[in-house]
Write a protein that holds these residues in place. Structure first.
Motif, PDB file in Angstrom:
ATOM      1  N   LYS A 274     -45.362 -18.419 -71.656  1.00 60.92           N
ATOM      2  CA  LYS A 274     -46.582 -18.766 -70.939  1.00 60.92           C
ATOM      3  C   LYS A 274     -47.368 -19.835 -71.696  1.00 60.92           C
ATOM      4  CE  LYS A 274     -50.337 -18.205 -68.312  1.00 60.92           C
ATOM      5  NZ  LYS A 274     -50.457 -18.688 -66.920  1.00 60.92           N
ATOM      6  N   VAL A 381     -47.713 -13.811 -66.694  1.00 59.54           N
ATOM      7  CA  VAL A 381     -46.550 -13.306 -67.422  1.00 59.54           C
ATOM      8  C   VAL A 381     -45.786 -12.315 -66.536  1.00 59.54           C
ATOM      9  CG1 VAL A 381     -45.798 -11.942 -69.415  1.00 59.54           C
ATOM     10  CG2 VAL A 381     -47.604 -13.663 -69.675  1.00 59.54           C
ATOM     11  N   PRO A 449     -44.023 -13.834 -72.243  1.00 58.14           N
ATOM     12  CA  PRO A 449     -45.288 -13.656 -72.973  1.00 58.14           C
ATOM     13  C   PRO A 449     -45.514 -14.782 -73.979  1.00 58.14           C
ATOM     14  CG  PRO A 449     -43.626 -12.122 -73.762  1.00 58.14           C
ATOM     15  CD  PRO A 449     -43.045 -12.782 -72.550  1.00 58.14           C
TER      16      PRO A 449
END
Length: 553
Positions: A274, A381, A449
């Motif tokens: 991300k 995410v 993530p």
């Protein structure tokens, strides 16, 4: 590797997995055995029911009847017939009625044949130049009853076609020379491969770097392998996502996998952190010459209806909504595609001016590489993003010069399949539907993530292959030419059987006269590729016992 590296093998795998290949070696078997042009006194090259004078006969030879039976069973798009006696690649027209005239498909034919000539190349060390090119009437000579024009126009130029009623070999059913409006719309190219009908051995070439026109090992056989492979590539456009944030993805060809049911979420998937903030996506386009428009479409998988099943080509409903998204039209769905601006134009590697944008050798297939950036700020995410690449190619083929005859629009499946969305023909269990846009198998980007790594997560092979009704190993590939084997590309009694909605096709022939005929039929396979044993019965192919194999785009 003798010039056949992994990238080239990927390209060959695509051609084998997404095209149907039909081969007819030595159609004039009797003439070949006797070392003479005719079949028992009749020239098979002039034995077809097209542009004949009153009283002339047709289908007198087994060679012509065998070719006729194959064409009756298929809906080919492209064909080559290899001969010898001069050095040229020529196209329609070759009939006396149309001397001085161009065919309705002339724009596509000129560009296609120019590609053949350039990729075929020359042998400067042997003082053999590139093939000459032009219409058969201009470069070779006019022929009544020619196979090339018969295959091109037999389904639509009805005034030039008439039923045959020969009395040789116990006769031939006249109904077999009455054709529907679908089967004989083939771009059928004549290759006169050599001024010498039996070239010296040193001119035949070697398998060293066979795909390179400038190779020191080039010769007659490598040149015509290259020409034939270009035909296999060009029969149907394709797009394929190649890189995400610089990571090269596995190829779209996935062994033993069906191309549907969102299987691409397993076979073409990667995770992007991300905190990267954006995704840079690179894709390529092939199967044509001029890239009129290309770009990306993105949407979350969980927002897409089930009819977006990841197949290439997409389902009809998915295709319709993808087109609406590209064109910005009203849509009949309540989800949105993200389309990174702007759309791109370019050229494939077959174009006379070279590929564009220059791929810097990044594409395994040697094609152009397009690039777009997608911001990640609107994604969370865990989001799974479907990324489609799309392309529209060769639209100008539907334009025509002034001196065409008959005065009708382009008539071949090859041209209309990519330029005319209203084009639709059925023949037996085969269908060709025109479409203006072609879509890749979608790539799935999983938003990972922060702090995670860019990683490909693709699972390429199934745990347990689903072989059905396969009595022996299927041999992939192309062809044996005369006594020379095209290395690594051989089919013996095999045929790709597809269950598809649309499937453009292509064929190749080699020498109806004393030499040999090789018929290679190329079909762009649709949503599933299957291989099947083909039993030969009276010279007619029968495909049964199919087994799912490759997933393709």
């Amino acid at each position: 590797d003798r010039g056949v590296d992994d990238a080239m093998r990927q390209w060959l795998a695509r051609l084998v997995a997404t095209r149907r290949i039909v081969i007819l070696p030595s159609a004039n078997a009797l003439g070949y055995f006797r070392d003479e042009r005719e079949e028992d006194g009749v020239d098979p090259n002039r034995d077809f029911p097209y542009d004949l004078k009153d009283g002339e006969q047709c289908m007198r030879t087994i060679a012509a009847r065998c070719i006729n039976e194959i064409f009756r069973d298929h809906m080919f798009q492209l064909a080559i017939t290899f001969h010898a006696g001069s050095s040229s690649v020529t196209y329609e027209w070759g009939a006396p009625t149309y001397e001085g005239e161009l065919s309705p498909d002339d724009e596509a034919l000129k560009q296609l044949v120019n590609g053949y000539v350039r990729y075929g190349g020359a042998f400067p060390l042997m003082n053999i130049k590139q093939y000459d090119m032009g219409t058969m009437n201009d470069v070779v000579y006019s022929v009544r009853g020619g196979m090339e024009d018969w295959a091109y126009a037999g389904s639509w130029d009805k005034d030039r076609v008439r039923p045959c009623h020969p009395d040789t070999y116990g006769g031939y059913d006249e109904s077999k020379t009455i054709y529907d409006d679908a089967s004989l719309r083939v771009v059928n190219t004549l290759v006169e491969a050599s001024n010498i009908k039996t070239p010296p051995h040193e001119q035949l070439g070697t398998d060293e770097d066979v795909f390179n026109p400038d190779s020191s090992g080039t010769g007659h056989i490598p040149r015509n392998i290259r020409l034939s492979l270009l035909m296999a590539d060009i029969v149907q456009p394709y797009a394929s996502v190649r890189y995400v944030n610089g990571l090269q993805l596995e190829d779209d060809i996935v062994p033993l996998r069906e191309n549907a049911n969102r299987l691409c979420k397993q076979t073409r998937v990667l995770s992007v952190p991300k905190d990267d903030g954006k995704v840079t996506i690179e894709w390529t386009v092939g199967g044509g010459f001029n890239i009129d428009k290309s770009g990306l479409l993105l949407a979350k998988w969980d927002e897409l209806p089930e009819y977006f099943d990841g197949a290439s080509p997409p389902t009809q409903k998915a295709y319709r909504n993808l087109i609406k998204a590209i064109n910005g039209n009203d849509k009949d769905y309540d989800f949105d595609f993200f389309i990174p601006p702007p759309s791109k134009e370019g050229r494939t590697r077959w174009h006379k001016n070279g590929l564009y944008p220059d791929a810097k050798n990044k594409d395994p297939y040697g094609g152009p590489i397009f690039t777009a950036e997608v911001p990640l700020k609107s994604y969370q995410v865990g989001d799974e993003i479907a990324v489609y690449a799309y392309a529209k190619l060769d639209s100008y083929w539907k334009t025509q010069p002034d001196s065409i005859s008959p005065d009708v629009p382009p008539q071949t499946h090859f041209v209309n399949a990519r330029t005319n969305s209203s084009w639709s023909y059925d023949h037996g269990n085969q269908t060709i539907n025109g479409r203006l846009f072609y879509f890749s198998v979608p790539v799935t980007i999983v938003v990972g993530p922060e702090g995670s790594q860019l990683e490909e997560l693709s699972e390429r092979l199934p745990v347990r292959p689903k072989w059905e009704n396969l009595g022996e190993e299927v041999i992939d590939g192309l062809e044996v030419v005369g006594e020379e084997v095209i290395d690594g590309l051989e089919v013996v009694g095999e045929e790709v059987i597809e269950e598809v909605e649309d499937h453009p096709g292509m064929t190749i022939f080699m020498g109806v006269g004393i030499g040999f005929v090789v018929l290679i039929a190329m079909y762009g396979i649709g949503r599933r590729v299957m291989y099947g044993r083909v039993q030969m019965e009276g010279g007619i192919e029968i495909g049964e016992a199919v087994v799912p194999t490759h997933t393709i785009d």
